[in-house]
Design an enzyme around this catalytic site. Structure first.
Site, PDB file in Angstrom:
ATOM      1  N   HIS A 116      -5.964 -20.171  12.308  1.00  0.00           N
ATOM      2  CA  HIS A 116      -7.340 -20.587  11.996  1.00  0.00           C
ATOM      3  C   HIS A 116      -8.096 -19.528  11.211  1.00  0.00           C
ATOM      4  CE1 HIS A 116     -11.423 -22.044  12.225  1.00  0.00           C
ATOM      5  NE2 HIS A 116     -11.744 -20.823  12.618  1.00  0.00           N
ATOM      6  N   ASP A 146      -2.768   8.457  -3.247  1.00  0.00           N
ATOM      7  CA  ASP A 146      -4.073   9.030  -3.577  1.00  0.00           C
ATOM      8  C   ASP A 146      -4.507   9.948  -2.454  1.00  0.00           C
ATOM      9  OD1 ASP A 146      -4.333   6.892  -1.812  1.00  0.00           O
ATOM     10  OD2 ASP A 146      -6.384   6.466  -2.421  1.00  0.00           O
ATOM     11  N   GLN A 182     -11.210   6.970  -6.249  1.00  0.00           N
ATOM     12  CA  GLN A 182     -11.814   7.611  -5.086  1.00  0.00           C
ATOM     13  C   GLN A 182     -13.174   8.212  -5.474  1.00  0.00           C
ATOM     14  OE1 GLN A 182     -11.032   7.497  -1.990  1.00  0.00           O
ATOM     15  NE2 GLN A 182      -8.964   6.644  -2.061  1.00  0.00           N
ATOM     16  N   GLY A 235     -11.179   4.225  -0.289  1.00  0.00           N
ATOM     17  CA  GLY A 235     -12.057   5.176   0.380  1.00  0.00           C
ATOM     18  C   GLY A 235     -13.381   4.602   0.839  1.00  0.00           C
ATOM     19  N   CYS A 291      -7.498 -26.546  13.994  1.00  0.00           N
ATOM     20  CA  CYS A 291      -8.683 -27.393  14.196  1.00  0.00           C
ATOM     21  C   CYS A 291      -8.341 -28.877  14.161  1.00  0.00           C
ATOM     22  CB  CYS A 291      -9.743 -27.072  13.142  1.00  0.00           C
ATOM     23  SG  CYS A 291     -10.609 -25.508  13.451  1.00  0.00           S
ATOM     24  N   ASP A 343       0.857  -1.175   0.000  1.00  0.00           N
ATOM     25  CA  ASP A 343       0.000   0.000   0.000  1.00  0.00           C
ATOM     26  C   ASP A 343       0.901   1.236   0.000  1.00  0.00           C
ATOM     27  OD1 ASP A 343      -2.051   1.765   0.223  1.00  0.00           O
ATOM     28  OD2 ASP A 343      -2.767   1.071   2.165  1.00  0.00           O
ATOM     29  N   SER A 344       0.407   2.321  -0.570  1.00  0.00           N
ATOM     30  CA  SER A 344       1.245   3.514  -0.731  1.00  0.00           C
ATOM     31  C   SER A 344       1.553   4.218   0.583  1.00  0.00           C
ATOM     32  CB  SER A 344       0.554   4.511  -1.660  1.00  0.00           C
ATOM     33  OG  SER A 344      -0.592   5.062  -1.029  1.00  0.00           O
ATOM     34  N   GLY A 345       0.747   3.977   1.607  1.00  0.00           N
ATOM     35  CA  GLY A 345       0.944   4.664   2.877  1.00  0.00           C
ATOM     36  C   GLY A 345       0.084   5.894   3.038  1.00  0.00           C
ATOM     37  N   GLY A 346      -0.667   6.256   2.002  1.00  0.00           N
ATOM     38  CA  GLY A 346      -1.519   7.439   2.085  1.00  0.00           C
ATOM     39  C   GLY A 346      -2.563   7.336   3.163  1.00  0.00           C
ATOM     40  N   PHE A 347      -3.156   6.152   3.322  1.00  0.00           N
ATOM     41  CA  PHE A 347      -4.178   5.967   4.353  1.00  0.00           C
ATOM     42  C   PHE A 347      -3.592   6.145   5.746  1.00  0.00           C
ATOM     43  CE2 PHE A 347      -6.308   3.242   7.457  1.00  0.00           C
ATOM     44  CZ  PHE A 347      -7.600   3.750   7.406  1.00  0.00           C
ATOM     45  N   CYS A 389      -7.957 -26.783   9.152  1.00  0.00           N
ATOM     46  CA  CYS A 389      -6.734 -26.023   9.391  1.00  0.00           C
ATOM     47  C   CYS A 389      -5.868 -26.719  10.439  1.00  0.00           C
ATOM     48  CB  CYS A 389      -7.057 -24.594   9.839  1.00  0.00           C
ATOM     49  SG  CYS A 389      -7.544 -24.402  11.568  1.00  0.00           S
ATOM     50  N   CYS A 436     -13.709 -27.351   9.433  1.00  0.00           N
ATOM     51  CA  CYS A 436     -12.402 -26.756   9.106  1.00  0.00           C
ATOM     52  C   CYS A 436     -11.293 -27.796   9.224  1.00  0.00           C
ATOM     53  CB  CYS A 436     -12.118 -25.586  10.054  1.00  0.00           C
ATOM     54  SG  CYS A 436     -10.543 -24.752   9.741  1.00  0.00           S
ATOM     55  N   ASP A 480      -8.089  -7.157   1.084  1.00  0.00           N
ATOM     56  CA  ASP A 480      -7.206  -7.238   2.247  1.00  0.00           C
ATOM     57  C   ASP A 480      -7.938  -6.651   3.431  1.00  0.00           C
ATOM     58  OD1 ASP A 480      -5.807  -4.471   3.364  1.00  0.00           O
ATOM     59  OD2 ASP A 480      -6.602  -4.274   1.330  1.00  0.00           O
TER      60      ASP A 480
END
Length: 375
Positions: A339, A144, A193, A220, A313, A90-94, A310, A308, A270
């Site tokens: 899990h 952004d 956006q 956004g 489990c 991620d660009s880091g803008g958030f 996993c 499950c 994500d």
């Protein structure tokens, strides 16, 4: 990047994305490894136990600590972390927007104060690309202008103008650097956006999708708006996104959000929810969520989820996990996180199978029916 659209069932898509480090089948959920590490897990867990093909790391956090030159010196993200499959950064803008009360966007970028030591920094479109070149991520996101919702019409208009201006500067710089031999195996996504405004989403999508990007994200959203508003915005925005490139919905979300947005044509997701919730005692199952610290699990010999397979489990009971959580044992964080991520990754695999078999609508309906069953 190689991209193949394999099937469309309604609007739901099954695709394959091939990067320099892995082949990614979508729909895909990307575990969040903010600082180059998925909390409580290591690269063995991610590759050998969960078999993830791509994880997300964050430009803002790694830029501040340990710094992108350090990561570059130690083998870029893949060598530094020993996770040798794909990274999206991620660009880091958030983070510049959300972690610093004194962050201030202007026409050139975002000025922000470090949450670590209070030092001041300025992210520009070119600078975040330079940082991500150092990190060596397979997919990089551009800077952004993210804004809080609700927002005035004037602020929305300014946001999409800046986002488009920065996108034009970013793609020109990125392609020029590739021509010079830098980042030739890296790919770049733009971020649409516009809040929940159909007018501004359409403008932003049309302006960005006309540019030479490898994929496009919807940003956004999942910032406090009603779920229906999110779903409506996604359904509207995807109409303007190319069918022959990946579609990524950033920072989303719950299992229900994934199911609904796959239904509306999204490929990539994500969110910190499965890892954060695991650490807080909330575990996801085929039948909904459970709180493992609850007293009713103390004597339970059952696994977290009867459906499950996993690592957790197959080997441990609810009673044991309840004990670990209550005893503040660090082992719980690993087992709970394994899990929850397995649940998310498996949900995506089953969704893909349903799309390929043209039965996604039935799959979606069965997903909700199971949640009506009391545990």
């Amino acid at each position: 990047m190689e991209f193949k659209l394999e099937n469309i069932d309604g609007k739901a898509r099954a695709t394959t994305i091939k990067t320099a480090h892995s082949t990614i089948q979508t729909p895909v959920f990307m575990p969040v490894g903010t600082v180059g590490s998925v909390k409580a897990l290591d690269s063995f867990d991610m590759m050998e136990i969960l078999d993830t093909k791509i994880i997300l790391a964050n430009t803002y956090h790694i830029y501040l600590r340990p710094s992108s030159p350090v990561v570059k010196e130690l083998g870029k993200l893949h060598g530094f972390t020993k996770y040798n499959r794909s990274f999206l950064t991620d660009s880091g803008g958030f983070q510049a927007f959300s972690l610093s009360k004194s962050s201030k966007p202007d026409e050139k970028g975002i000025m922000f104060k470090s949450h670590i030591d209070g030092s001041m920094h300025h992210f520009t479109p070119k600078k975040v690309i330079d940082i991500q070149h150092d990190l060596g991520s397979d997919i990089m996101m551009i800077l952004d202008d993210l804004i809080a919702l609700p927002a005035t019409r004037e602020r929305l208009e300014l946001s999409i103008k800046r986002t488009t201006d920065w996108a034009k500067e970013s793609i020109e710089y990125f392609r020029k650097r590739q021509a010079d031999g830098v980042g030739v195996e890296q790919n770049i996504f733009a971020i649409i956006q516009g809040g929940t405004s159909k007018e501004f989403r359409e403008i932003s999508a049309k302006e960005l999708c006309a540019l030479d990007y490898d994929g496009f994200a919807i940003g956004g959203l999942s910032v406090g708006e009603a779920n229906k508003d999110m779903y409506d915005t996604v359904e509207f925005t995807t109409k303007f996104m190319p069918t022959d490139k990946p579609r990524y919905l950033m920072g989303v979300g719950t299992p229900e959000d994934l199911i609904e947005n796959i239904y509306r044509g999204i490929d990539m997701f994500d969110c910190v929810m499965p890892t954060r919730n695991a650490r807080n005692g909330t575990l996801f199952t085929s039948f909904g969520k459970i709180n493992i610290k609850g007293a009713k699990h103390k004597l339970s010999s059952e696994p977290i989820d009867s459906e499950c397979d996993c690592y957790t489990c197959k080997n441990y009971s609810r009673g044991y996990l309840n004990h670990l959580y209550r005893a503040h044992e660090l082992t719980y964080f690993r087992l709970g996180t394994l899990h929850n991520l397995h649940y998310y990754l498996t949900l995506m695999k089953k969704a893909r199978e349903a799309i390929l078999e043209n039965r996604y609508e039935d799959f979606r309906r069965e997903f909700y029916i199971k949640r009506e069953v009391k545990q």
